[in-house]
Design an enzyme around this catalytic site. Structure first.
Site, PDB file in Angstrom:
ATOM      1  N   THR A 195      43.573  50.599  38.609  1.00  0.00           N
ATOM      2  CA  THR A 195      43.235  51.396  39.788  1.00  0.00           C
ATOM      3  C   THR A 195      44.300  52.449  40.082  1.00  0.00           C
ATOM      4  OG1 THR A 195      44.348  49.810  41.245  1.00  0.00           O
ATOM      5  CG2 THR A 195      41.980  49.485  40.875  1.00  0.00           C
ATOM      6  N   GLY A 211      44.878  42.469  38.421  1.00  0.00           N
ATOM      7  CA  GLY A 211      44.115  41.282  38.016  1.00  0.00           C
ATOM      8  C   GLY A 211      44.769  39.962  38.360  1.00  0.00           C
ATOM      9  N   ALA A 212      45.872  39.998  39.129  1.00  0.00           N
ATOM     10  CA  ALA A 212      46.658  38.785  39.361  1.00  0.00           C
ATOM     11  C   ALA A 212      46.035  37.833  40.391  1.00  0.00           C
ATOM     12  CB  ALA A 212      48.080  39.148  39.782  1.00  0.00           C
ATOM     13  N   ASN A 295      52.116  40.173  42.655  1.00  0.00           N
ATOM     14  CA  ASN A 295      52.206  38.763  43.028  1.00  0.00           C
ATOM     15  C   ASN A 295      52.034  37.832  41.834  1.00  0.00           C
ATOM     16  OD1 ASN A 295      49.345  39.972  43.701  1.00  0.00           O
ATOM     17  ND2 ASN A 295      48.998  37.866  43.033  1.00  0.00           N
ATOM     18  N   ASP A 340      50.918  36.251  47.722  1.00  0.00           N
ATOM     19  CA  ASP A 340      50.431  37.570  47.328  1.00  0.00           C
ATOM     20  C   ASP A 340      51.327  38.677  47.885  1.00  0.00           C
ATOM     21  OD1 ASP A 340      48.849  39.569  46.212  1.00  0.00           O
ATOM     22  OD2 ASP A 340      47.295  39.467  47.749  1.00  0.00           O
ATOM     23  N   HIS A 650      31.870  40.168  49.600  1.00  0.00           N
ATOM     24  CA  HIS A 650      30.782  40.227  50.581  1.00  0.00           C
ATOM     25  C   HIS A 650      31.257  39.974  52.011  1.00  0.00           C
ATOM     26  CE1 HIS A 650      27.470  40.716  47.718  1.00  0.00           C
ATOM     27  NE2 HIS A 650      28.155  39.933  46.918  1.00  0.00           N
ATOM     28  N   MET A 689      26.394  42.343  40.159  1.00  0.00           N
ATOM     29  CA  MET A 689      26.465  40.966  40.646  1.00  0.00           C
ATOM     30  C   MET A 689      26.315  40.029  39.443  1.00  0.00           C
ATOM     31  SD  MET A 689      26.812  38.632  42.896  1.00  0.00           S
ATOM     32  CE  MET A 689      26.540  36.853  42.707  1.00  0.00           C
TER      33      MET A 689
HETATM   34 CA    CA Z   1      47.435  40.752  44.806  1.00  0.00          CA
END
Ligand code: CA
Length: 727
Positions: A195, A211-212, A295, A340, A650, A689
Site C-alpha cells: 500500500t 500483512g502482519a 508490528n 500492533d 464489515h 468476498m
Molecule cells: Ca498492523
C-alpha cells in the site's frame, strides 16, 4: 468486496461530475514538448537532494528527502488564504479508501487510487493524460488489513514506480503510462500486500509490504530502477531457524537480532511480522536508508514468542547503508510488541538544537502508534528525548534509554485490558509535517481505545486475520445504547503542534473525531489538514488559529501537497471514504460525519471558483431479512467468530460505514443455504468476498448468521440510519 450498487454509482457519478473535472483551458505548452530530446519527468537524485530549491514541484512522497512536507512556497499566506477556492477536481471513481499524496513534476500530477490505479493529470487543469489500472484480482482484497489503499508513486528519470496491492512493483513510462517492467516482490501464496509509496535513491527503488495481521515475514527490498531486479533485501525478523538468508540483514541478526527471539512460538510458522509498509527515508548526510518496522505477527506476544524477549526489529526504526543494505543502527520503540504498535509512522529528519550547549544535531523524529514522540540521533540511533503526545494507560513514561515503562496489566492474557492507544494508534499513516522556521512538528493525533484479550481460538497456521488478540473481549452479544455512547465518547482526534526540543505540545486543535488527514506545512506560515468529516482547513503555523475551511464532501484523510504553475500556487488533496478505521470502526463514527463516498483529487488556488457536486448515494433500506434465531451459546460463538473474521472489513459490532456491505441488511442472511453459499462456498469471490472454509466450520458460519441477524433487530444498533448495505 466492492458493493455492486456503489460500483454502478461510481460509474454514474464519473459522468455526472465530468462538468467539474476539467475546467478552463490550459495555455501552457504540453509538458516536455519544448525539448524533444529531454527526458519527460526527469527527476534525478540531484533534484531529489535539493527539492527545496524547486518548490514549484512536489518531487517525492514527503516533498523532500527529509520528508518534512514543508514547502518553501509563499504565494498563499495567512493574509490571502481566505481567497482559496477550487481550481479543479478529478473523479477517482472509487468508493474505497484514498490515501495518495500526488507527485507533481513538469506540470503533470501523478496520483493513485484504490486498487493501485495510477492517474496522470494536467496539474493546472485536472485534464486526464493517462490512466493505468494494474487489474488486480479482487480476491486479493481479503489480505488487506486496512482497505485496498495506495499512498502514491515515485517518479524518477522518466518513470513512474508503483507498488501494487497484490505484491507487484512496476515501472511505467511517465509520458504514456505503459509498463516498462513488472516484478512480483512477494510470495503471492502468502497474504502480503503493498500500500505504501516507493522511494528511489541512487538507482534503487525502495519498497516494503504489509500483512502482519495475517502471518507474514517483513522486509524492505531495494530493486534496480532500470530492471526491477533485486539488489538487496533487509528482513526485519529472523528466519524460523535463525539461519542466514543470504540477505543484507544476515549480519544484523547475527550481531543483535537473533538473541532477542526465543526458540518456540507462532513466529516460527506465522512469519513474525515486522512489515515495512510506510515510512522509508534517505539520509544523504550519513548515506543511510532509514525505515519504520511494523508490528509482530501474531500481535499477542505470549502466542508469538513466549520467551517475552524484545523481538528485534519489530516496532523499530532501522538504518542501513543505502548501497549495500548492511545494518547500521536501530531504535526499538516498543520492545516485545503486543498491541500492533507499529513504528511505520512518518519519519522526518531535521537539525534541532538538542546537542551539547544547544548545538544543532541531525535527528530523526517519529510519533509512532504507541503514543510517544521520539527524537533520536540520525547518525547513531541514540535516544535523545521522548514524551507522550496522547494520553496512554499502557506505559507510565520512558527510561533514560527511551524504553517504555510498562503497566503490567497491559500484557493482557485471558483477562482483557481496555487500552489507549489501541491498535489504530495515537497516530497512524496520516503523514505528519515539520516546519523548520517555527520548529514545530504537526501530528495528526487520535484516541481510539480498544480492549485486548488473548484469543482462545488462535490458529497457528492461518492465512486470514489471526492476531491472537480477541476483538470480542468483554463485549456483550447486543451492544446497549449506553455502551455505544461510552465508546463514541472515547473517540478523539486532534492536530498537535509538537515542539520536539521542549518535548511538549505548543498548540492543539480538537477535531470532531479520529482519523483525520495528513499535514502540509508551508513557508507562507500555514498548516493544512483535512478531516474525516470532509472539512479541509488552513491554520496559522505558529498559533493554530483556523484561517480557512472548505467542504470537500468526502473524507479528507490523505497528505495534502502544494505546487506552483505560471506563478500561481496550488494546494491539492485526495479524498475518499474508507481505510482501516472506517472499515472496522466506521459504525461508531457519528452518523452525521458520514460523507458521500466517491474519491477525488481536489485542487485549490487563490480565486478558484470551482464546485463539488453533491452526490446522492442510494442506500439499501435497513430492513432485517430474517427472524432472530439461535441459542445464547450459539450467538456468543457467532460474536467471537464475527469479531475475528468479519469485523475488520464489515465493521465492528456488525455495523458498516457504508463501504463494504452491511451484513445486517444483506439478503444473504435470509437462509442458511444462501449465507453458506457466500461464506463457505465462495460464491462472491469474483467481487472479493472469498471463502472462509479454511478457518470456519459450517456450524461457525451459521452462528455468525445468528449473531448478525440479532444485530439487525437491535433498535440501538450502530448507525443503522447511515450504514447502508447491499441487496
Ligand atoms: Ca498492523
Amino acid at each position: 468486496m466492492k458493493p455492486l450498487h456503489l460500483a454502478a454509482l461510481a460509474a454514474a457519478s464519473a459522468i455526472a461530475l465530468s462538468a467539474c473535472s476539467g475546467g478552463q483551458e490550459s495555455d501552457t505548452p504540453t509538458p516536455g514538448a519544448d525539448a524533444e530530446t529531454a527526458i519527460f519527468a526527469d527527476v534525478t537524485d540531484d533534484r531529489l537532494d535539493n527539492a527545496a530549491a524547486t518548490p514549484e514541484e512536489w518531487l517525492s512522497y514527503g516533498f523532500d528527502r527529509e520528508e518534512t512536507r514543508h514547502s518553501p512556497l509563499t504565494g498563499i499566506t495567512a493574509e490571502n488564504v481566505a481567497d482559496l477556492g477550487i481550481a479543479w477536481t478529478y473523479d477517482l471513481a472509487t468508493n474505497r479508501g484514498v490515501e495518495s499524496t500526488p507527485i507533481v513534476i513538469d506540470g503533470t500530477m501523478y496520483v493513485t487510487s484504490a486498487w493501485s490505479v495510477v492517474y496522470a493529470l494536467d496539474a493546472k487543469t485536472g485534464e486526464e493524460l493517462w490512466v493505468y489500472d494494474p487489474d488486480v484480482d479482487r480476491a486479493v482484497g481479503v489480505n488487506a488489513c486496512c482497505d485496498v489503499v495506495n499512498r502514491g508513486v515515485a517518479v524518477y528519470e522518466g518513470r513512474v514506480y508503483l507498488g501494487v496491492i497484490d505484491g507487484r512493483v512496476e515501472a511505467l513510462d511517465a509520458k504514456t503510462g505503459e509498463v516498462i517492467w513488472s516484478k512480483v516482490t512477494v510470495d503471492q501464496s502468502k497474504p502480503y500486500t503493498i500500500t505504501g509509496a516507493p522511494r528511489v535513491v541512487d538507482g534503487k527503488v525502495l519498497i516494503g509490504n504489509g500483512g502482519a495481521e495475517l502471518g507474514v515475514r517483513g522486509y524492505l527490498n531495494a530493486l534496480d530502477a532500470d530492471t526491477g531486479d533485486l539488489i538487496w533485501r533487509f528482513y526485519t525478523v529472523p528466519s524460523a531457524d535463525k539461519q542466514p538468508d543470504g540477505a543484507a540483514s544476515d549480519s544484523a541478526f547475527e550481531q543483535v537480532g537473533n538473541v532477542t527471539w526465543g526458540d518456540t512460538g507462532a513466529w516460527k510458522t506465522d512469519g513474525g511480522g515486522g512489515t515495512v509498509w510506510d515510512s522509508i527515508i534517505y539520509d544523504e548526510v550519513n548515506d543511510s536508508v532509514i525505515f519504520g518496522v511494523g508490528n509482530g505477527s501474531p500481535w499477542n506476544q505470549r502466542l508469538r514468542d513466549p520467551s517475552g524477549l524484545d523481538n528485534l526489529f519489530l516496532s523499530s526504526i532501522v538504518a542501513v547503508d543505502a548501497d549495500s543494505g548492511e545494518y547500521k543502527w536501530h531504535f526499538q520503540t516498543t520492545p516485545g510488541d503486543n498491541w500492533d504498535y507499529t513504528a511505520t509512522q512518518t519519519l522526518i529528519i531535521a537539525d534541532l538544537p538538542v546537542g551539547d550547549d544547544g548545538a544543532d544535531r541531525r535527528v530523526v523524529m517519529q510519533a509512532p502508534k504507541n503514543g510517544f514522540f521520539y527524537v533520536i540521533d540520525a547518525a547513531t540511533g541514540e535516544f535523545i528525548s521522548g514524551n507522550n503526545y496522547v494520553p496512554m494507560n499502557w506505559a507510565t513514561g520512558l527510561t533514560d534509554e527511551g524504553r517504555p515503562i510498562e503497566v503490567p496489566d497491559a500484557r493482557y492474557a485471558e483477562i482483557p485490558y481496555l487500552q489507549t492507544p489501541g491498535p489504530l494508534g495515537g497516530h497512524n499513516w496520516h503523514p505528519m509535517a515539520f516546519n523548520p522556521d517555527v520548529g514545530l512538528a504537526y501530528v495528526p493525533a487520535q484516541e481510539i481505545p480498544q480492549a485486548y484479550g488473548t484469543d482462545p481460538r488462535f490458529q497457528d497456521d492461518s492465512a486470514k486475520w489471526n492476531t491472537g488478540a480477541d476483538f470480542a473481549a468483554g463485549v456483550p452479544p447486543v451492544l446497549p445504547g449506553e455502551l455505544t455512547r461510552f465508546l463514541r465518547s472515547g473517540l478523539k482526534g486532534r492536530l498537535i503542534a509538537w515542539d520536539p526540543v521542549a518535548n511538549e505540545a505548543r498548540w492543539t486543535v480538537e477535531h470532531a473525531g479520529p482519523w483525520n488527514g495528513g499535514v502540509l506545512s508551508t513557508a507562507g506560515g500555514l498548516v493544512f489538514q483535512g478531516k474525516l468529516n470532509g472539512e479541509f482547513s488552513a491554520y496559522n503555523a505558529a498559533t493554530g488559529e483556523e484561517l480557512w475551511t472548505a467542504d470537500v464532501k468526502s473524507g479528507a484523510a490523505s497528505g495534502p501537497g502544494t505546487f506552483e504553475i505560471d506563478g500561481e500556487q496550488y494546494v491539492t488533496i485526495t479524498t475518499g471514504w474508507g481505510s482501516a478505521y472506517l472499515l472496522t470502526a466506521g459504525g461508531l463514527a457519528a452518523p452525521e460525519a458520514v460523507p458521500p463516498s466517491v474519491g477525488k483529487v481536489v485542487t485549490f488556488k487563490l480565486g478558484g471558483e470551482g464546485e463539488i457536486a453533491d452526490i446522492d448515494i442510494a442506500l439499501v433500506e435497513p430492513t432485517p431479512k430474517a427472524d432472530e434465531f439461535g441459542t445464547d451459546e450459539q450467538i456468543a460463538e457467532g460474536l467471537v467468530h464475527y469479531a475475528r473474521n468479519c469485523g475488520v472489513c464489515h465493521g465492528a459490532f456488525a455495523a458498516s460505514a457504508g463501504i463494504l456491505p452491511d451484513l445486517r441488511w444483506s439478503s444473504y442472511t435470509s437462509s442458511a443455504e444462501a449465507w453458506k453459499g457466500v461464506v463457505v462456498d465462495g460464491n462472491l469471490q469474483s467481487i472479493g468476498m472469498v471463502s472462509f472454509a479454511d478457518v470456519l466450520s459450517e456450524e461457525d458460519v451459521e452462528a455468525i448468521r445468528a449473531y448478525v441477524i440479532l444485530q439487525a433487530h437491535n433498535p440501538e444498533s450502530l448507525s443503522a440510519d447511515a450504514g447502508g448495505g447491499t441487496p
